[in-house]
Design a protein around this motif. Structure first.
Motif, PDB file in Angstrom:
ATOM      1  N   PRO A 311      43.745  53.190  35.331  1.00 13.68           N
ATOM      2  CA  PRO A 311      42.798  53.783  36.557  1.00 13.68           C
ATOM      3  C   PRO A 311      41.725  52.940  36.741  1.00 13.68           C
ATOM      4  N   ASP A 312      40.896  53.457  37.756  1.00 17.67           N
ATOM      5  CA  ASP A 312      39.766  52.515  38.382  1.00 17.67           C
ATOM      6  C   ASP A 312      38.502  52.969  37.357  1.00 17.67           C
ATOM      7  N   ARG A 313      38.445  52.469  36.172  1.00 17.36           N
ATOM      8  CA  ARG A 313      37.393  52.845  35.528  1.00 17.36           C
ATOM      9  C   ARG A 313      36.086  52.141  35.761  1.00 17.36           C
ATOM     10  N   ILE A 314      36.277  50.773  36.227  1.00 21.33           N
ATOM     11  CA  ILE A 314      35.288  50.035  36.771  1.00 21.33           C
ATOM     12  C   ILE A 314      34.563  50.479  38.130  1.00 21.33           C
ATOM     13  N   GLY A 315      35.392  51.197  38.854  1.00 17.28           N
ATOM     14  CA  GLY A 315      35.102  51.794  40.044  1.00 17.28           C
ATOM     15  C   GLY A 315      35.011  50.875  41.300  1.00 17.28           C
ATOM     16  N   VAL A 316      35.897  49.787  41.191  1.00 14.19           N
ATOM     17  CA  VAL A 316      35.852  48.790  42.297  1.00 14.19           C
ATOM     18  C   VAL A 316      36.379  49.136  43.430  1.00 14.19           C
ATOM     19  N   LEU A 317      37.114  50.271  43.720  1.00 17.33           N
ATOM     20  CA  LEU A 317      37.455  50.988  44.956  1.00 17.33           C
ATOM     21  C   LEU A 317      36.339  51.624  45.537  1.00 17.33           C
ATOM     22  N   GLY A 318      35.483  52.266  44.783  1.00 14.50           N
ATOM     23  CA  GLY A 318      34.145  52.750  45.187  1.00 14.50           C
ATOM     24  C   GLY A 318      33.319  51.787  45.765  1.00 14.50           C
ATOM     25  N   LEU A 319      33.209  50.497  45.127  1.00 14.19           N
ATOM     26  CA  LEU A 319      32.543  49.653  45.602  1.00 14.19           C
ATOM     27  C   LEU A 319      32.751  48.987  46.951  1.00 14.19           C
TER      28      LEU A 319
END
Length: 384
Positions: A311-319
């Motif tokens: 999962p995108d826990r880092i949130g890179v897609l949101g960035l």
């Protein structure tokens, strides 16, 4: 729209139209690197899927060979027989290459398949665990030169530096035509330095990153480049889009793009003498708006997470999505295109099944990656 997969498929169809707009008028397409069969990693190349894709995108012919098949012993004989059968079934659209294992009678298997109609040889040093200083390569190159058939060799990830050893083999057998797969990214600069300017040596375009192709074009002339998808690993429309946009960004003319798309491979398939390479045309310095650089950075971080099904826990897609809000760079249309792709990818990623049929999970992951890959291609290839 509630169904993320349906939305993703509709977006792919829109980018099909974009690829058609990018093509030079009347351009033929010849895919120099495709697989049919089932790999031990689970990837499968399906005959009907490949042929359907060829018809959809106007691809007239392909070089085709088997994958690293579960029944690859002895010497890929079973996979090569299937390759020959697929080629016969295609009526000339699929041009068969014999895949070899250096430890299992490679000359015998190559001779058998060439006598049965194979038109080239495929070598994979990473998968078959050999180095390019292996003396068993010499008789294979000698046979290829004698039969006037090309050799396609893996030049992508998972290899040590290969330029010096491969260059020595090429020097020893100058009549053997060679295609270095994946733009030779395993040792790109050294390969281009060693093999750039040599007529009869080619690099195919089957890579993930547009930067790799931009790097290739600045080092070798367009006469040494052949379009390739690496189906089923490479998929449309990204495969054609990355090749077309980087060629344009590197300054290739319409005629040179046509040769990359088909002309160079057509001459290889026909056994014709190669064109003398011209000077490289690529750009020495790459520049892009800061928002696109940020998007590319975040999507590069997202890709390995997706491939490993995390999962995108880092949130890179949101960035990356947030970076599309930059309205000061003068590329509103491209930022909107990227945003639309990433919104669909975000929804797909969130819906990635943790359990269930493995093939369905892989297909879902690959569809998500295709959206992210298209967004990254747009981010990197939009001129400053």
């Amino acid at each position: 729209m509630d169904d993320p997969l349906q939305r993703a498929q509709e977006l792919m169809a829109q980018w099909d139209d974009e690829v058609r707009r990018e093509l030079p008028q009347g351009a033929d397409i010849f895919d120099a690197h495709t697989h049919l069969g089932t790999d031990i990693d689970g990837m499968a190349g399906v005959y009907d899927d490949l042929v359907r894709g060829m018809e959809k995108y106007g691809i007239s012919r392909c070089f085709m060979f088997c994958l690293d098949e579960p029944d690859r012993h002895p010497g890929f004989r079973a996979g090569n027989d299937r390759t020959l059968a697929y080629a016969e079934r295609s009526g000339g659209k699929l041009i068969p290459f014999v895949r070899l294992d250096l430890s299992e009678d490679p000359i015998g298997e190559a001779t058998r398949c060439l006598d049965l109609g194979a038109k080239g040889i495929k070598l994979h040093p990473r998968a078959q665990k050999f180095l390019l200083n292996d003396e068993r390569l010499s008789p294979i190159f000698e046979l290829a030169a004698e039969r006037n058939v090309p050799i396609l060799i893996h030049g992508g990830r998972g290899l040590p530096p290969i330029a010096d050893d491969l260059g020595r083999v090429v020097d020893r057998y100058p009549k053997a035509r060679l295609i270095v797969a994946h733009a030779g990214i395993a040792d790109l600069a050294a390969l281009a330095n060693r093999l750039g300017g040599k007529a009869g040596v080619f690099f195919d375009t089957s890579v993930w990153s547009p930067l790799d192709l931009l790097g290739l074009y600045r080092l070798v002339g367009p006469e040494q480049v052949v379009y390739a998808s690496d189906y089923p690993y490479g998929q449309q429309p990204a495969s054609l889009l990355i090749s077309l946009r980087t060629a344009r960004q590197a300054g290739l003319s319409d005629d040179q793009v046509r040769d990359v798309l088909a002309g160079n491979a057509v001459r290889i398939a026909a056994g014709e003498p190669p064109c003398e390479p011209s000077a490289p045309k690529g750009i020495e310095t790459f520049s892009q708006p800061m928002s696109f650089a940020r998007i590319h950075q975040y999507l590069s971080m997202a890709t390995p997470l997706l491939w490993t099904r995390q999962p995108d826990r880092i949130g890179v897609l949101g960035l990356a999505l947030n970076a599309t809000d930059d309205r000061a760079n003068g590329h509103r249309e491209e930022l909107d295109q990227i945003r639309e792709l990433l919104l669909a990818a975000r929804d797909m990623w969130r819906a990635l099944p943790e359990e269930g049929d493995e093939q369905d999970r892989v297909a879902h992951m690959r569809a998500t990656f295709r959206l992210i890959h298209l967004a990254d291609i747009v981010a990197v290839t939009t001129p400053a």
